[in-house]
Design a protein around this motif. Structure first.
Motif, PDB file in Angstrom:
ATOM      1  N   TYR A  86       0.841  -1.200   0.000  1.00 33.42           N
ATOM      2  CA  TYR A  86       0.000   0.000   0.000  1.00 33.42           C
ATOM      3  C   TYR A  86       0.869   1.240   0.000  1.00 33.42           C
ATOM      4  O   TYR A  86       1.910   1.305   0.660  1.00 33.42           O
ATOM      5  N   THR A  87       0.386   2.259  -0.737  1.00 30.90           N
ATOM      6  CA  THR A  87       1.043   3.563  -0.743  1.00 30.90           C
ATOM      7  C   THR A  87       0.448   4.460   0.338  1.00 30.90           C
ATOM      8  O   THR A  87      -0.520   4.088   1.021  1.00 30.90           O
ATOM      9  N   SER A  88       1.016   5.642   0.453  1.00 25.91           N
ATOM     10  CA  SER A  88       0.500   6.583   1.474  1.00 25.91           C
ATOM     11  C   SER A  88      -0.918   7.040   1.147  1.00 25.91           C
ATOM     12  O   SER A  88      -1.769   7.199   2.040  1.00 25.91           O
ATOM     13  N   LYS A 127     -12.869   5.285   7.092  1.00 25.84           N
ATOM     14  CA  LYS A 127     -13.257   4.803   8.423  1.00 25.84           C
ATOM     15  C   LYS A 127     -13.488   5.953   9.386  1.00 25.84           C
ATOM     16  O   LYS A 127     -14.365   5.885  10.258  1.00 25.84           O
ATOM     17  N   TYR A 128     -12.684   7.013   9.223  1.00 24.87           N
ATOM     18  CA  TYR A 128     -12.803   8.188  10.102  1.00 24.87           C
ATOM     19  C   TYR A 128     -12.974   9.414   9.207  1.00 24.87           C
ATOM     20  O   TYR A 128     -11.976   9.980   8.716  1.00 24.87           O
ATOM     21  N   PRO A 129     -14.209   9.861   8.965  1.00 23.84           N
ATOM     22  CA  PRO A 129     -14.432  11.000   8.044  1.00 23.84           C
ATOM     23  C   PRO A 129     -13.797  12.289   8.542  1.00 23.84           C
ATOM     24  O   PRO A 129     -13.515  13.197   7.747  1.00 23.84           O
ATOM     25  N   ALA A 130     -13.554  12.435   9.817  1.00 22.21           N
ATOM     26  CA  ALA A 130     -12.963  13.674  10.326  1.00 22.21           C
ATOM     27  C   ALA A 130     -11.565  13.920   9.776  1.00 22.21           C
ATOM     28  O   ALA A 130     -11.089  15.068   9.762  1.00 22.21           O
ATOM     29  N   LEU A 131     -10.883  12.866   9.331  1.00 20.00           N
ATOM     30  CA  LEU A 131      -9.532  13.041   8.788  1.00 20.00           C
ATOM     31  C   LEU A 131      -9.562  13.859   7.505  1.00 20.00           C
ATOM     32  O   LEU A 131      -8.646  14.655   7.246  1.00 20.00           O
ATOM     33  N   GLN A 132     -10.603  13.669   6.676  1.00 17.82           N
ATOM     34  CA  GLN A 132     -10.682  14.421   5.431  1.00 17.82           C
ATOM     35  C   GLN A 132     -10.864  15.910   5.699  1.00 17.82           C
ATOM     36  O   GLN A 132     -10.234  16.759   5.059  1.00 17.82           O
ATOM     37  N   GLU A 133     -11.709  16.217   6.690  1.00 21.80           N
ATOM     38  CA  GLU A 133     -11.943  17.625   7.036  1.00 21.80           C
ATOM     39  C   GLU A 133     -10.664  18.234   7.621  1.00 21.80           C
ATOM     40  O   GLU A 133     -10.307  19.393   7.315  1.00 21.80           O
ATOM     41  N   MET A 134      -9.938  17.480   8.448  1.00 19.61           N
ATOM     42  CA  MET A 134      -8.686  17.987   9.028  1.00 19.61           C
ATOM     43  C   MET A 134      -7.636  18.227   7.943  1.00 19.61           C
ATOM     44  O   MET A 134      -6.867  19.180   8.002  1.00 19.61           O
ATOM     45  N   LYS A 135      -7.617  17.373   6.968  1.00 18.28           N
ATOM     46  CA  LYS A 135      -6.658  17.540   5.872  1.00 18.28           C
ATOM     47  C   LYS A 135      -6.932  18.820   5.099  1.00 18.28           C
ATOM     48  O   LYS A 135      -6.006  19.555   4.729  1.00 18.28           O
ATOM     49  N   GLN A 136      -8.237  19.120   4.859  1.00 18.83           N
ATOM     50  CA  GLN A 136      -8.576  20.316   4.105  1.00 18.83           C
ATOM     51  C   GLN A 136      -8.298  21.582   4.894  1.00 18.83           C
ATOM     52  O   GLN A 136      -7.825  22.582   4.345  1.00 18.83           O
ATOM     53  N   ARG A 137      -8.616  21.589   6.179  1.00 15.47           N
ATOM     54  CA  ARG A 137      -8.383  22.784   6.993  1.00 15.47           C
ATOM     55  C   ARG A 137      -6.891  23.090   7.154  1.00 15.47           C
ATOM     56  O   ARG A 137      -6.480  24.254   7.123  1.00 15.47           O
ATOM     57  N   LEU A 138      -6.121  22.051   7.383  1.00 17.34           N
ATOM     58  CA  LEU A 138      -4.686  22.262   7.622  1.00 17.34           C
ATOM     59  C   LEU A 138      -3.867  22.296   6.336  1.00 17.34           C
ATOM     60  O   LEU A 138      -2.677  22.614   6.374  1.00 17.34           O
ATOM     61  N   GLY A 139      -4.469  21.956   5.220  1.00 17.67           N
ATOM     62  CA  GLY A 139      -3.735  21.967   3.950  1.00 17.67           C
ATOM     63  C   GLY A 139      -2.648  20.910   3.887  1.00 17.67           C
ATOM     64  O   GLY A 139      -1.552  21.162   3.385  1.00 17.67           O
ATOM     65  N   LEU A 140      -2.937  19.734   4.401  1.00 19.15           N
ATOM     66  CA  LEU A 140      -1.952  18.655   4.436  1.00 19.15           C
ATOM     67  C   LEU A 140      -1.994  17.854   3.147  1.00 19.15           C
ATOM     68  O   LEU A 140      -2.945  17.925   2.379  1.00 19.15           O
ATOM     69  N   ASP A 141      -0.930  17.085   2.940  1.00 25.33           N
ATOM     70  CA  ASP A 141      -0.847  16.205   1.770  1.00 25.33           C
ATOM     71  C   ASP A 141      -0.649  14.786   2.262  1.00 25.33           C
ATOM     72  O   ASP A 141      -0.032  14.547   3.312  1.00 25.33           O
ATOM     73  N   ALA A 142      -1.149  13.833   1.476  1.00 26.91           N
ATOM     74  CA  ALA A 142      -1.058  12.431   1.916  1.00 26.91           C
ATOM     75  C   ALA A 142       0.357  11.873   1.784  1.00 26.91           C
ATOM     76  O   ALA A 142       0.734  10.943   2.490  1.00 26.91           O
ATOM     77  N   ASP A 143       1.148  12.413   0.895  1.00 29.76           N
ATOM     78  CA  ASP A 143       2.520  11.904   0.701  1.00 29.76           C
ATOM     79  C   ASP A 143       3.431  12.527   1.736  1.00 29.76           C
ATOM     80  O   ASP A 143       4.164  13.480   1.496  1.00 29.76           O
ATOM     81  N   PHE A 144       3.427  12.032   2.954  1.00 31.80           N
ATOM     82  CA  PHE A 144       4.244  12.567   4.042  1.00 31.80           C
ATOM     83  C   PHE A 144       4.998  11.424   4.707  1.00 31.80           C
ATOM     84  O   PHE A 144       4.693  10.265   4.468  1.00 31.80           O
TER      85      PHE A 144
END
Length: 683
Positions: A654-656, A666-683
């Motif tokens: 599996y990739t990042s 499984k945890y929808p709050a992660l998507q909202e946190m990613k958008q607010r903080l401007g994070l990227d999945a490749d970390f």
């Protein structure tokens, strides 16, 4: 009671002239003193007891003497010399590096160097056993040793030069002291004995000098011990008894017994040596040295290499004249072999006794071989002369036997005796032509059967073989294409016919077409390599009916095949695999170590794990198939290889992004946190 002073201290040299056996060092030091070319550091190297520290003290005494002799020797009467002789000189400092080997000791020495001498010209620092200094002490001593004050001179003495670091060696003048010769030590012992009023034999003094191994101090110590044991009359017998060494007489008696082939006397002598407590290995080594001495005395030119007294040397010369040279060489070889194998022997006495047994009968064995050698040479000469005076040397034939002398010049026929005087022999030409020799009228009589000689092959005849008449051959030519079995159809042609003529009623077969070579890609001025040619050949389509390389090795089947016994096939297959393992060919064994079976068409399917094993099997396919067919008795066996399909593991990498998608689902709050903080999945 007066205190006793040992001879090594009492007769210690006080001048350069009295130093024994080191003239190359003393002469150099005297010239340096006279020319005032003294170095700031000296290094005296050599074995123990040869005069290193003595020369260092003489040098320190001489360079501060105010009244030097013309030979650059200390006067011994000036204030500096008197103070040195009384051990009260403030300009000479001795340091034992064995007990003062730390950095602090060297720092204390460096501090003393800073102060100039109050009297005299130089301050001399003698450091004995300098190799005992630590690496840190050496490094702390480097700067002072390289650039000392003008009044400081360092004299270093050591017995192990290889332990001194190269940076110290490069800052010193190095003097190598030699081992003192036996004759020089004996002469000095004679001087000491005369001074002490001791009557000593030359053989006794020579034995002491020889046992000292080049060290004068050891020789003087042993001399004091022998005088204490024997008194003022020192004999050779007393020295041998007190030093517990084997006398030369033992070895002379041993060699005399061996030359007489008296084994009993040799064994009794060995038992006497052991009863006196001597080591057997020392006895073997002494025997080898004695044989070497006899070998040296065989030639008057090399007698001087024997370091013994004159009386012993005469005994060596007399016994060397009685001992044959082959005996000495063979005996020395046997004793050297006994010396090499002595430590590995379980029964060492038996090992030495076996060597004495061989030596006892060695002289007879050498004479036996010598008697056989002329007989063998005479027999060979007789066989050579039986060919005749005019016979040439036999030529080697192709089968390894000597070819008959068929090309020797023909012997001239006998002429009747006349009264004409014999003519001078004519000079032989440089390159006589080879002519055919006629067969002799009467050959040698055959050997009788009773003598036990039988010919192993037919004797080649020297007669010329009759030439066979040349018959015209019936020229044949292949005109039809080959059939599948590989047997061509042939048609006869007469010699006077052209190759294009055929028999009437037959249709000439078309000439087989030659496949055109594949066109290589344009490579410019570069020459094509094998890889390009192989790639081009692989890209060409195969002709119909063409066979692969692997299939070309398999014989073509011509009828129904006999069934193969599965047990026989598995047994032979396993035997061939085990043989590969015994030959340390584990990669071949890993390919073959698997169950196989043959179908009705004698095809064996070999399933391997990967394509690499296919390549490995193809490397030894031809040899393996030939042996498999021979042992099973089925020449039509065929082995086909295939790679086993890899079983699915059920695991995925599996990739990042995949991991984030799974967690975001499984945890929808992660998507909202990613958008607010401007994070990227490749970390």
């Amino acid at each position: 009671m007066e205190n006793f002073v040992v001879s090594a201290r009492k007769y210690r040299p006080a001048t350069f002239r009295s130093v024994v056996g080191q003239q190359h060092v003393t002469t150099t030091l005297q010239n340096a003193i006279q020319s005032q070319h003294l170095a700031q550091a000296f290094l005296f190297c050599g074995p123990r007891g040869v005069g290193k520290t003595t020369c260092a003290r003489i040098l320190a005494k001489t360079i501060n003497c105010t009244n030097l002799t013309p030979e650059a020797e200390a006067c011994g009467q000036c204030t500096s010399c008197v103070a040195f002789q009384e051990n009260a000189s403030f300009n000479v400092h001795e340091l034992d590096a064995a007990s003062n080997n730390s950095v602090e000791d060297i720092r204390s020495l460096v501090e003393q160097v800073r102060y100039a001498p109050q009297q005299g010209r130089y301050k001399i620092y003698i450091i004995d056993e300098v190799h005992m200094l630590s690496n840190a002490a050496f490094n702390a001593f480097l700067k002072t040793l390289e650039e000392p004050p003008g009044y400081a001179i360092f004299i270093l003495a050591t017995t192990e030069r290889h332990k001194i670091i190269p940076t110290i060696l490069s800052r010193c003048q190095i003097f190598d002291f030699n081992r003192i010769r036996v004759e020089d030590i004996r002469e000095h012992l004679r001087y000491v004995a005369t001074s002490e009023g001791v009557a000593a034999d030359d053989d006794a003094l020579h034995l002491l000098a020889q046992k000292a191994d080049g060290g004068l101090r050891d020789a003087l110590s042993m001399f004091d011990q022998q005088v204490t044991f024997a008194g003022n009359n020192l004999t050779y017998k007393d020295v041998v008894q007190n030093l517990h060494v084997l006398d030369y007489d033992y070895y002379f008696r041993l060699v005399d017994a061996l030359l007489r082939e008296n084994l009993s006397a040799a064994l009794l002598l060995l038992d006497s040596v052991m009863q006196q407590g001597f080591d057997l290995h020392n006895f073997v080594v002494g025997t080898a040295e004695h044989l070497r001495g006899l070998l040296v005395c065989k030639d008057p030119v090399t007698v001087q290499l024997l370091e013994v007294s004159d009386n012993i040397r005469q005994q060596y010369v007399r016994q060397a004249q009685a001992a044959p040279l082959p005996f000495l060489l063979s005996a020395l070889n046997l004793v050297s072999q006994c010396d090499r194998d002595f430590k590995q022997a379980k029964n060492q006495r038996l090992h030495v006794e076996l060597t004495l047994m061989k030596l006892a009968y060695l002289n007879g064995a050498v004479q036996f071989v010598r008697d056989l050698t002329p007989a063998a040479n005479g027999e060979a000469k007789k066989k050579t002369s039986s060919l005749g005076d005019g016979a040439a040397a036999p030529l080697a034939s192709s089968n390894g036997h000597a070819a008959p002398a068929a090309y020797a010049p023909a012997p001239s026929p006998p002429t009747p005796s006349t009264s004409t005087p014999p003519q001078a022999p004519k000079p032989e030409p440089q390159a006589p032509p080879l002519v055919h020799a006629p067969a002799p009228a009467d050959g040698p009589e055959p050997l009788p059967v009773e003598n036990g000689v039988a010919e192993l092959h037919a004797t080649p005849s020297i007669e010329a073989a009759p030439s066979e008449p040349v018959t015209p051959r019936h020229q044949v030519r292949d005109t039809l294409p080959h059939v599948e079995t590989g047997r061509p159809s042939m048609q006869g042609l007469e010699p006077n016919q052209r190759p294009t003529d055929v028999r009437p009623g037959t249709v000439p077969a078309p000439a087989p077409s030659i496949p055109a070579l594949p066109k290589l890609p344009s490579l410019g001025s570069r020459l094509p390599n094998l890889r390009d040619v192989g790639t081009a050949m692989a890209s060409q389509p195969k002709a119909p009916g063409a066979k692969d390389k692997d299939q070309a090795l398999e014989p073509a089947s011509t009828g129904p095949l006999a069934p193969i016994d599965p047990e026989l096939l598995r047994s032979v297959w396993q035997q061939l695999a085990d043989e590969r393992r015994a030959q340390d060919k584990m990669s071949d064994y890993m390919v073959l170590n698997r169950a196989v079976s043959a179908d009705a068409n004698h095809v064996i399917l070999l399933t391997v794990d990967n394509p690499v094993q296919v390549v490995q099997f193809n490397d030894f396919r031809a040899e393996f198939m030939a042996e498999l067919r021979r042992r099973t008795g089925h020449p039509g066996l065929i082995v086909q290889t295939e790679v086993a399909a890899a079983a699915p593991t059920g695991r995925k990498l599996y990739t990042s992004n995949d991991k984030f998608a799974y967690l975001a689902e499984k945890y929808p709050a992660l998507q909202e946190m990613k958008q607010r903080l401007g994070l990227d999945a490749d970390f």
